[in-house]
Write a protein that holds these residues in place. Structure first.
Motif, PDB file in Angstrom:
ATOM      1  N   UNK A 129      35.451  29.381  45.641  1.00 30.05           N
ATOM      2  CA  UNK A 129      36.596  30.112  45.143  1.00 30.05           C
ATOM      3  C   UNK A 129      36.379  31.677  44.946  1.00 30.05           C
ATOM      4  N   UNK A 130      36.742  32.493  45.720  1.00 24.62           N
ATOM      5  CA  UNK A 130      36.451  34.094  45.761  1.00 24.62           C
ATOM      6  C   UNK A 130      37.318  34.616  44.669  1.00 24.62           C
ATOM      7  N   UNK A 131      36.985  36.052  44.136  1.00 24.34           N
ATOM      8  CA  UNK A 131      37.977  36.887  43.510  1.00 24.34           C
ATOM      9  C   UNK A 131      37.134  38.327  43.670  1.00 24.34           C
ATOM     10  N   UNK A 132      38.134  39.038  43.335  1.00 27.02           N
ATOM     11  CA  UNK A 132      37.819  40.484  43.319  1.00 27.02           C
ATOM     12  C   UNK A 132      37.874  41.505  44.299  1.00 27.02           C
ATOM     13  N   UNK A 133      38.802  40.995  45.579  1.00 24.68           N
ATOM     14  CA  UNK A 133      39.193  42.110  46.714  1.00 24.68           C
ATOM     15  C   UNK A 133      40.106  42.825  45.976  1.00 24.68           C
ATOM     16  N   UNK A 134      40.629  43.935  47.026  1.00 28.34           N
ATOM     17  CA  UNK A 134      41.427  44.797  46.345  1.00 28.34           C
ATOM     18  C   UNK A 134      41.630  45.946  47.306  1.00 28.34           C
ATOM     19  N   UNK A 135      42.431  46.790  46.740  1.00 25.82           N
ATOM     20  CA  UNK A 135      42.434  48.186  47.680  1.00 25.82           C
ATOM     21  C   UNK A 135      41.437  49.405  46.833  1.00 25.82           C
ATOM     22  N   UNK A 136      40.673  50.156  47.621  1.00 27.56           N
ATOM     23  CA  UNK A 136      39.976  51.183  47.029  1.00 27.56           C
ATOM     24  C   UNK A 136      39.958  52.443  47.955  1.00 27.56           C
ATOM     25  N   UNK A 137      39.494  53.459  47.385  1.00 30.38           N
ATOM     26  CA  UNK A 137      39.631  54.490  48.505  1.00 30.38           C
ATOM     27  C   UNK A 137      38.161  54.651  48.949  1.00 30.38           C
ATOM     28  N   UNK A 138      37.991  55.383  50.085  1.00 29.58           N
ATOM     29  CA  UNK A 138      36.733  55.581  50.792  1.00 29.58           C
ATOM     30  C   UNK A 138      35.764  56.127  49.504  1.00 29.58           C
ATOM     31  N   UNK A 139      34.424  55.754  49.581  1.00 33.34           N
ATOM     32  CA  UNK A 139      33.507  56.151  48.728  1.00 33.34           C
ATOM     33  C   UNK A 139      33.506  55.376  47.464  1.00 33.34           C
ATOM     34  N   UNK A 140      34.471  54.468  47.388  1.00 32.76           N
ATOM     35  CA  UNK A 140      34.662  53.821  46.097  1.00 32.76           C
ATOM     36  C   UNK A 140      33.892  52.431  46.098  1.00 32.76           C
ATOM     37  N   UNK A 141      34.004  51.726  44.959  1.00 32.97           N
ATOM     38  CA  UNK A 141      33.210  50.418  44.945  1.00 32.97           C
ATOM     39  C   UNK A 141      34.058  49.153  44.457  1.00 32.97           C
ATOM     40  N   UNK A 142      33.439  47.840  44.918  1.00 31.24           N
ATOM     41  CA  UNK A 142      34.118  46.811  44.671  1.00 31.24           C
ATOM     42  C   UNK A 142      33.195  45.756  44.161  1.00 31.24           C
ATOM     43  N   UNK A 143      33.487  44.849  43.591  1.00 28.54           N
ATOM     44  CA  UNK A 143      32.542  43.469  43.283  1.00 28.54           C
ATOM     45  C   UNK A 143      33.340  42.240  43.589  1.00 28.54           C
ATOM     46  N   UNK A 144      32.770  41.443  44.591  1.00 25.74           N
ATOM     47  CA  UNK A 144      33.313  40.373  44.812  1.00 25.74           C
ATOM     48  C   UNK A 144      32.503  39.128  44.109  1.00 25.74           C
ATOM     49  N   UNK A 145      33.223  37.996  43.842  1.00 24.21           N
ATOM     50  CA  UNK A 145      32.394  36.973  43.040  1.00 24.21           C
ATOM     51  C   UNK A 145      33.060  35.544  43.836  1.00 24.21           C
ATOM     52  N   UNK A 146      32.289  34.544  43.657  1.00 20.27           N
ATOM     53  CA  UNK A 146      32.439  33.390  44.310  1.00 20.27           C
ATOM     54  C   UNK A 146      31.929  32.348  43.449  1.00 20.27           C
ATOM     55  N   UNK A 147      32.762  31.368  43.117  1.00 20.19           N
ATOM     56  CA  UNK A 147      31.971  30.365  42.375  1.00 20.19           C
ATOM     57  C   UNK A 147      32.138  29.139  43.153  1.00 20.19           C
ATOM     58  N   UNK A 148      31.022  28.379  43.231  1.00 18.07           N
ATOM     59  CA  UNK A 148      30.934  26.948  43.942  1.00 18.07           C
ATOM     60  C   UNK A 148      31.000  25.690  43.272  1.00 18.07           C
ATOM     61  N   UNK A 149      31.772  24.743  43.489  1.00 19.37           N
ATOM     62  CA  UNK A 149      31.690  23.564  42.823  1.00 19.37           C
ATOM     63  C   UNK A 149      31.460  22.554  43.831  1.00 19.37           C
ATOM     64  N   UNK A 150      30.996  21.254  43.075  1.00 21.72           N
ATOM     65  CA  UNK A 150      30.857  19.815  44.108  1.00 21.72           C
ATOM     66  C   UNK A 150      29.427  19.831  44.170  1.00 21.72           C
TER      67      UNK A 150
END
Length: 115
Positions: free
Chosen positions: A5-26
């Motif tokens: 399950x991923x989270x953290x996407x979105x809209x950002x301007x050029x030069x900006x930053x984002x952090x994506x996270x993923x949790x695994x189970x099973x």
């Protein structure tokens, strides 16, 4: 079976930053490699970065020095810190886990970089 399950996407301007996270189970094994792929409209899915259980990393050339992949084995999580984003980074980002010659995929999270 493995669920991602991923989270953290979105809209950002050029030069900006984002952090994506993923949790695994099973059923997660010590030899599993985790990582991120992305797919832009009209293009094939491509590898962004991977990380092994021991912490060895691999990046596609165009993100080296801008993206950092990290993993917390105790929590079965993998993150992707993305800095200095540009419009070429716009895509759906997929978390993946490679286990015993099988790929497991998350549902994807959209990253859009505006100019």
């Amino acid at each position: 079976q493995v669920q991602l399950v991923e989270s953290g996407g979105g809209l950002v301007q050029t030069g900006g930053s984002l952090r994506l996270s993923c949790a695994a189970s099973g059923t997660i094994l010590r030899d599993d490699t985790m990582g991120w792929y992305r797919q832009a409209p009209g293009k094939q899915r491509e590898l962004v970065a991977t990380i092994t259980y021991s912490g060895s990393t691999n990046y596609r050339n165009t993100v080296k020095g801008r993206f950092t992949i990290s993993r917390v084995n105790a929590k079965n999580t993998v993150d992707l810190e993305m800095n200095n984003l540009n419009t070429e980074d716009t895509a759906v980002y997929y978390c993946t886990l490679y286990q015993l010659n099988n790929y497991f995929w998350g549902q994807g999270t959209q990253v859009t970089v505006s100019s």
